[in-house]
Design an enzyme around this catalytic site. Structure first.
Site, PDB file in Angstrom:
ATOM      1  N   GLU A  69      -3.784   1.845  -7.616  1.00  0.00           N
ATOM      2  CA  GLU A  69      -4.169   2.980  -6.783  1.00  0.00           C
ATOM      3  C   GLU A  69      -3.226   4.154  -7.055  1.00  0.00           C
ATOM      4  O   GLU A  69      -2.127   4.210  -6.475  1.00  0.00           O
ATOM      5  CB  GLU A  69      -4.048   2.618  -5.301  1.00  0.00           C
ATOM      6  CG  GLU A  69      -4.870   1.446  -4.860  1.00  0.00           C
ATOM      7  CD  GLU A  69      -5.219   1.572  -3.381  1.00  0.00           C
ATOM      8  OE1 GLU A  69      -6.397   1.789  -3.092  1.00  0.00           O
ATOM      9  OE2 GLU A  69      -4.320   1.493  -2.537  1.00  0.00           O
ATOM     10  N   HIS A 116       0.861  -1.191   0.000  1.00  0.00           N
ATOM     11  CA  HIS A 116       0.000   0.000   0.000  1.00  0.00           C
ATOM     12  C   HIS A 116       0.894   1.237   0.000  1.00  0.00           C
ATOM     13  O   HIS A 116       1.945   1.255   0.657  1.00  0.00           O
ATOM     14  CB  HIS A 116      -0.918  -0.004   1.223  1.00  0.00           C
ATOM     15  CG  HIS A 116      -1.982   1.045   1.130  1.00  0.00           C
ATOM     16  ND1 HIS A 116      -1.731   2.366   1.404  1.00  0.00           N
ATOM     17  CD2 HIS A 116      -3.277   0.975   0.749  1.00  0.00           C
ATOM     18  CE1 HIS A 116      -2.850   3.065   1.204  1.00  0.00           C
ATOM     19  NE2 HIS A 116      -3.802   2.239   0.806  1.00  0.00           N
TER      20      HIS A 116
HETATM   21  C1  PEP Z   1      -6.901   3.235   0.201  1.00  0.00           C
HETATM   22  O1  PEP Z   1      -6.787   3.286   1.406  1.00  0.00           O
HETATM   23  O2  PEP Z   1      -6.204   2.461  -0.452  1.00  0.00           O
HETATM   24  C2  PEP Z   1      -7.878   4.096  -0.443  1.00  0.00           C
HETATM   25  C3  PEP Z   1      -8.160   3.862  -1.702  1.00  0.00           C
HETATM   26  O3  PEP Z   1      -8.438   5.078   0.300  1.00  0.00           O
HETATM   27  P1  PEP Z   1      -9.598   6.086  -0.147  1.00  0.00           P
HETATM   28  O4  PEP Z   1     -10.710   5.234  -0.696  1.00  0.00           O
HETATM   29  O5  PEP Z   1      -9.973   6.785   1.096  1.00  0.00           O
HETATM   30  O6  PEP Z   1      -9.024   6.974  -1.190  1.00  0.00           O
END
Ligand code: PEP
Length: 239
Positions: A158, A86
């Site tokens: 992400e 992450h």
């Molecule tokens: C995450 O914690 O990986 C995340 C996507 O958070 P958020 O949905 O708050 O952007």
């Protein structure tokens, strides 16, 4: 069916978890959602037969690493998944060497991996997204191919600039990036992996995100903290 991962980060207390479990009881498909609460709260979800993942694992199976939690300890309380890489862990605690070791350790212990990859704003603005993602994938997979198959590794794309900011890439950008990831995995590693999208998924943008055909599911942070909103999101995803 789209897979949904809920990442609670450092949020919620035990009383909130009990309330959460009451609200969601009987209201979701237990094969669709993976909860990643704080390690202290994992057992409350696993006791009720929800799929549970840790937000990280120690890179070592045993040993003197103060403050870490071992994979065996996490397995004992019921995880079957772990998030690895992450961006918040990459930022504060990890380098690629540990991410690679964690892939091997988790898979050798039959724990499935949700591998997070994503570029920062500078890389995005300079059109370097794919080279960053490719490096992150190569670093995680290197020397681990004997352990990996199409069911035990899931990619979560992400963009760092999307996490917790309310900003998300356009649909065409997401379609292209996720297709690039899938094509690269297939051509380089002969793997057909699911790719989730994560970063500011909410009730306002989900209908639009659902139009991106390459998205196989979502990793949800902030919105997953409210069980009613989370159920609404899941319903929108499934309809
Ligand atoms: C995450 O914690 O990986 C995340 C996507 O958070 P958020 O949905 O708050 O952007």
């Amino acid at each position: 069916m789209k897979l949904i991962v809920a990442n609670f980060k450092m949020n919620l207390l035990i009383k909130d978890i009990h309330n959460y479990l009451e609200v969601i009881e009987q209201k979701l498909n237990k094969d669709q959602v993976i909860f990643c609460p704080n390690n202290l709260h994992i057992k409350y979800f696993s006791e009720k037969n929800y799929l549970v993942g840790s937000q990280d694992i120690s890179f070592q199976e045993y040993g003197a690493i103060t403050g870490d939690t071992s994979i065996n300890q996490l397995k004992e309380v019921g995880i079957t998944y772990t998030i690895n890489g992450h961006s918040e862990r990459r930022q504060y605690f990890l380098d690629n060497k540990y991410i690679n070791k964690k892939v091997k350790l988790a898979l050798s212990k039959q724990i499935k991996i949700i591998l997070c990859i994503g570029e920062n704003l500078k890389a995005f603005e300079e059109n370097n997204t794919f080279s960053v993602l490719k490096d992150q994938i190569d670093n995680a997979l290197k020397d681990n191919l004997n352990y990996i198959n199409e069911t035990n590794l899931i990619i979560a794309y992400e963009p760092i600039w999307s996490i917790g900011t309310g900003k998300i890439p356009t649909n065409s950008c997401l379609e292209k990036t996720i297709l690039n990831i899938k094509t690269y995995l297939k051509e380089t590693y002969n793997l057909n992996l699911k790719v989730l999208y994560g970063g500011s998924v909410n009730l306002e943008n989900i209908d639009s995100l659902q139009e991106v055909s390459e998205i196989d599911g979502y990793l949800v942070g902030s919105l997953s903290l409210d069980p009613n909103k989370f159920l609404t999101l899941i319903n929108k995803i499934n309809n």
